[in-house]
Design a protein around this motif. Sequence first.
Motif, PDB file in Angstrom:
ATOM      1  N   LYS A   1      -6.068   6.453 -17.155  1.00 20.32           N
ATOM      2  CA  LYS A   1      -7.242   6.898 -16.414  1.00 20.32           C
ATOM      3  C   LYS A   1      -7.972   5.716 -15.786  1.00 20.32           C
ATOM      4  CE  LYS A   1     -11.479   9.659 -16.880  1.00 20.32           C
ATOM      5  NZ  LYS A   1     -12.339  10.430 -17.826  1.00 20.32           N
ATOM      6  N   ALA A   2      -8.075   4.626 -16.527  1.00 20.74           N
ATOM      7  CA  ALA A   2      -8.776   3.441 -16.036  1.00 20.74           C
ATOM      8  C   ALA A   2      -8.011   2.765 -14.897  1.00 20.74           C
ATOM      9  CB  ALA A   2      -8.982   2.451 -17.174  1.00 20.74           C
ATOM     10  N   LYS A   3      -6.697   2.942 -14.867  1.00 25.11           N
ATOM     11  CA  LYS A   3      -5.873   2.274 -13.862  1.00 25.11           C
ATOM     12  C   LYS A   3      -5.643   3.113 -12.609  1.00 25.11           C
ATOM     13  CE  LYS A   3      -5.205  -1.443 -16.315  1.00 25.11           C
ATOM     14  NZ  LYS A   3      -5.785  -2.734 -15.896  1.00 25.11           N
ATOM     15  N   ARG A   4      -6.151   4.328 -12.580  1.00 25.55           N
ATOM     16  CA  ARG A   4      -5.902   5.208 -11.427  1.00 25.55           C
ATOM     17  C   ARG A   4      -6.449   4.648 -10.126  1.00 25.55           C
ATOM     18  NH1 ARG A   4      -7.337  10.937 -14.372  1.00 25.55           N
ATOM     19  NH2 ARG A   4      -5.372  11.130 -15.536  1.00 25.55           N
ATOM     20  N   GLU A   5      -7.553   3.904 -10.205  1.00 25.08           N
ATOM     21  CA  GLU A   5      -8.146   3.355  -8.994  1.00 25.08           C
ATOM     22  C   GLU A   5      -7.569   1.992  -8.644  1.00 25.08           C
ATOM     23  OE1 GLU A   5     -12.350   3.284  -9.380  1.00 25.08           O
ATOM     24  OE2 GLU A   5     -12.547   5.459  -9.606  1.00 25.08           O
ATOM     25  N   VAL A   6      -6.683   1.483  -9.473  1.00 29.57           N
ATOM     26  CA  VAL A   6      -6.110   0.150  -9.251  1.00 29.57           C
ATOM     27  C   VAL A   6      -4.643   0.235  -8.850  1.00 29.57           C
ATOM     28  CG1 VAL A   6      -5.684  -2.104 -10.304  1.00 29.57           C
ATOM     29  CG2 VAL A   6      -7.708  -0.785 -10.967  1.00 29.57           C
TER      30      VAL A   6
ATOM     31  N   THR B   1       3.359   3.971  -9.593  1.00 36.40           N
ATOM     32  CA  THR B   1       3.343   3.021 -10.710  1.00 36.40           C
ATOM     33  C   THR B   1       2.876   3.712 -11.985  1.00 36.40           C
ATOM     34  OG1 THR B   1       2.872   1.198  -9.195  1.00 36.40           O
ATOM     35  CG2 THR B   1       2.406   0.833 -11.535  1.00 36.40           C
ATOM     36  N   LEU B   2       1.817   4.520 -11.859  1.00 37.27           N
ATOM     37  CA  LEU B   2       1.294   5.255 -13.012  1.00 37.27           C
ATOM     38  C   LEU B   2       2.334   6.235 -13.552  1.00 37.27           C
ATOM     39  CD1 LEU B   2      -2.302   5.971 -11.695  1.00 37.27           C
ATOM     40  CD2 LEU B   2      -1.650   4.316 -13.450  1.00 37.27           C
ATOM     41  N   LYS B   3       3.067   6.862 -12.636  1.00 38.71           N
ATOM     42  CA  LYS B   3       4.103   7.812 -13.052  1.00 38.71           C
ATOM     43  C   LYS B   3       5.203   7.093 -13.826  1.00 38.71           C
ATOM     44  CE  LYS B   3       7.322  11.273 -11.213  1.00 38.71           C
ATOM     45  NZ  LYS B   3       7.851  11.921  -9.971  1.00 38.71           N
ATOM     46  N   ALA B   4       5.576   5.895 -13.361  1.00 35.83           N
ATOM     47  CA  ALA B   4       6.618   5.124 -14.050  1.00 35.83           C
ATOM     48  C   ALA B   4       6.168   4.737 -15.456  1.00 35.83           C
ATOM     49  CB  ALA B   4       6.959   3.876 -13.237  1.00 35.83           C
TER      50      ALA B   4
ATOM     51  N   LEU C   1      -4.179  -8.849   6.799  1.00 37.36           N
ATOM     52  CA  LEU C   1      -3.911  -7.427   6.572  1.00 37.36           C
ATOM     53  C   LEU C   1      -4.671  -7.029   5.326  1.00 37.36           C
ATOM     54  CD1 LEU C   1      -0.006  -7.296   7.024  1.00 37.36           C
ATOM     55  CD2 LEU C   1      -1.766  -6.947   8.772  1.00 37.36           C
ATOM     56  N   SER C   2      -5.348  -5.917   5.370  1.00 36.71           N
ATOM     57  CA  SER C   2      -6.035  -5.379   4.189  1.00 36.71           C
ATOM     58  C   SER C   2      -5.277  -4.129   3.770  1.00 36.71           C
ATOM     59  CB  SER C   2      -7.499  -5.060   4.508  1.00 36.71           C
ATOM     60  OG  SER C   2      -8.205  -6.237   4.844  1.00 36.71           O
ATOM     61  N   LEU C   3      -4.245  -4.315   2.968  1.00 37.35           N
ATOM     62  CA  LEU C   3      -3.348  -3.222   2.594  1.00 37.35           C
ATOM     63  C   LEU C   3      -4.023  -2.303   1.589  1.00 37.35           C
ATOM     64  CD1 LEU C   3      -0.011  -5.228   2.251  1.00 37.35           C
ATOM     65  CD2 LEU C   3      -0.918  -4.040   4.255  1.00 37.35           C
ATOM     66  N   SER C   4      -4.022  -1.023   1.880  1.00 37.35           N
ATOM     67  CA  SER C   4      -4.703  -0.053   1.022  1.00 37.35           C
ATOM     68  C   SER C   4      -3.808   0.480  -0.083  1.00 37.35           C
ATOM     69  CB  SER C   4      -5.221   1.114   1.868  1.00 37.35           C
ATOM     70  OG  SER C   4      -4.157   1.752   2.560  1.00 37.35           O
ATOM     71  N   SER C   5      -2.480   0.329   0.082  1.00 40.40           N
ATOM     72  CA  SER C   5      -1.565   0.873  -0.920  1.00 40.40           C
ATOM     73  C   SER C   5      -0.355  -0.036  -1.054  1.00 40.40           C
ATOM     74  CB  SER C   5      -1.117   2.284  -0.527  1.00 40.40           C
ATOM     75  OG  SER C   5      -0.177   2.800  -1.440  1.00 40.40           O
ATOM     76  N   THR C   6      -0.279  -0.755  -2.179  1.00 43.61           N
ATOM     77  CA  THR C   6       0.873  -1.595  -2.457  1.00 43.61           C
ATOM     78  C   THR C   6       1.320  -1.335  -3.884  1.00 43.61           C
ATOM     79  OG1 THR C   6      -0.205  -3.533  -3.451  1.00 43.61           O
ATOM     80  CG2 THR C   6      -0.261  -3.373  -1.037  1.00 43.61           C
ATOM     81  N   LYS C   7       2.381  -1.992  -4.284  1.00 40.69           N
ATOM     82  CA  LYS C   7       2.930  -1.808  -5.634  1.00 40.69           C
ATOM     83  C   LYS C   7       1.894  -2.141  -6.704  1.00 40.69           C
ATOM     84  CE  LYS C   7       6.898  -3.270  -8.422  1.00 40.69           C
ATOM     85  NZ  LYS C   7       8.107  -4.149  -8.443  1.00 40.69           N
ATOM     86  N   THR C   8       1.015  -3.092  -6.396  1.00 37.06           N
ATOM     87  CA  THR C   8       0.025  -3.535  -7.382  1.00 37.06           C
ATOM     88  C   THR C   8      -1.401  -3.169  -6.983  1.00 37.06           C
ATOM     89  OG1 THR C   8       0.024  -5.700  -6.273  1.00 37.06           O
ATOM     90  CG2 THR C   8       1.424  -5.461  -8.223  1.00 37.06           C
ATOM     91  N   GLY C   9      -1.554  -2.208  -6.078  1.00 39.26           N
ATOM     92  CA  GLY C   9      -2.888  -1.792  -5.648  1.00 39.26           C
ATOM     93  C   GLY C   9      -3.277  -2.408  -4.321  1.00 39.26           C
ATOM     94  N   LYS C  10      -4.551  -2.367  -3.997  1.00 40.88           N
ATOM     95  CA  LYS C  10      -5.029  -2.927  -2.739  1.00 40.88           C
ATOM     96  C   LYS C  10      -4.887  -4.446  -2.765  1.00 40.88           C
ATOM     97  CE  LYS C  10      -8.487   0.702  -2.005  1.00 40.88           C
ATOM     98  NZ  LYS C  10      -9.933   0.990  -1.819  1.00 40.88           N
ATOM     99  N   ARG C  11      -4.560  -5.014  -1.605  1.00 45.96           N
ATOM    100  CA  ARG C  11      -4.511  -6.472  -1.523  1.00 45.96           C
ATOM    101  C   ARG C  11      -4.596  -6.932  -0.077  1.00 45.96           C
ATOM    102  NH1 ARG C  11       0.385  -9.412  -0.465  1.00 45.96           N
ATOM    103  NH2 ARG C  11       2.211  -8.080  -0.125  1.00 45.96           N
ATOM    104  N   ASP C  12      -5.019  -8.174   0.105  1.00 41.61           N
ATOM    105  CA  ASP C  12      -5.101  -8.789   1.420  1.00 41.61           C
ATOM    106  C   ASP C  12      -3.916  -9.718   1.622  1.00 41.61           C
ATOM    107  OD1 ASP C  12      -7.481  -7.500   1.900  1.00 41.61           O
ATOM    108  OD2 ASP C  12      -8.737  -9.216   1.365  1.00 41.61           O
ATOM    109  N   VAL C  13      -3.439  -9.780   2.862  1.00 38.62           N
ATOM    110  CA  VAL C  13      -2.345 -10.681   3.224  1.00 38.62           C
ATOM    111  C   VAL C  13      -2.836 -11.551   4.376  1.00 38.62           C
ATOM    112  CG1 VAL C  13       0.019 -10.861   4.102  1.00 38.62           C
ATOM    113  CG2 VAL C  13      -0.601  -8.983   2.559  1.00 38.62           C
TER     114      VAL C  13
END
Length: 280
Positions: free
Chosen positions: A4-9, A14-17, A153-165
Motif C-alpha cells: 500500500k505504501a509503495k503504490r504511489e512510488v 512492479t507491485l504485481k510482480a 525528461l520528466s518520466l511519469s512511469s518507469t520501472k522504478t517510479g517517476k524520474r528525471d533524465v
Amino acid sequence: RFLKAKREVWKPSTLKAIQIYLNSSILPALGDQAINRLTTSDIAEWFYAYSTTSPGGANQALSHLRSMLKFARESGVLPPDAPDPSKPIRRNTRRARGRLLNAQQLAQLGAWLEAPPIRWRDVADAIRLILLTGCRSGEIARLTWAEVGSDKLSLSSTKTGKRDVVLSHLALALLDRRKRGASSVFVFPHQANPAKPIASIDAAWRAIRPLVGLAKDIRLHDLRHTYASHAIMIGETLNMAGKLLGHKRPKTTEIYAHMDARHLAKAADRVGDLIANWLG
C-alpha cells in the motif's frame, strides 16, 4: 501495508510482480513467523532451497524481502536499529546478460540510423534517443511531449517510479526536430493510430538487427548497457552512470543527494558526444 505504501512510488506491474513472489514463495515459507522473530537461519533455509530450482528467482525474492524488512524498520514495525537477518545471505552469482556495442558496431548502427527506410524512420529516431539517454525502450516508446522539458525528461512511469533524465544537447536537438509539426501527444506515435504510442520498438529492433549486421544476441536493452559502459570508459564513476540511468538503489541515491544538475548535464553531454562520434 508495505504494498500500500509503495503504490504511489512503484508501477502497478512492479507491485504485481512483488505480490507474486509474496504469494508463491515468501509467505508460504516465512509467513507463519513473526517478523521480529525472523532469523538468518530461517531466511537461509528458504533462500537456498529456492536457489536449487531458480537462482535468479531466489535473488529477486531476497531483494523484495530485504525491502520489506527495511520498510518495517522505517515505519516502526521493527525498531529502527533492529539488525537485518537477511544481511549475511549472499545472492547467487549470475553472468551478466548485458552486451557492450563497440566502436565498429556503433558505426554500423549509425550508418543505418542516418538513412533508414521510410517505414522505420520513427524507430530509428527512437533507437538513437535510447542511445543518447540510456532510457529503457518502453520509456521512449511511451514518451509524451508533456514529459519533455527544456533540459530534461520528466518520466511519469518507469520501472522504478517517476524520474528525471537529463538531456544532452544532441538528445535535445533530436527532440526539437521531432517537435516541429508534431500533432500527437506522443513523441513517437503509432503510424496507424497517432492517439497511441509507437508499436514495440523491440520487435522492430529484431527485424533491423540483421540489416545492420549485428549479432543475433545483441538486444535492444544492450543500447542502455552501452550508454552506461561508455560513460564509465570516459571517466564517469559507477555512481554517476547509475544516476544517468535512473537507478534507485539506496546507496546510489544517498551518494547523489547533493549532486548539482549541471554536473549531470555535463556528463550526459560527454557520453552523448562520444556515442554520436562513433555513430558517424
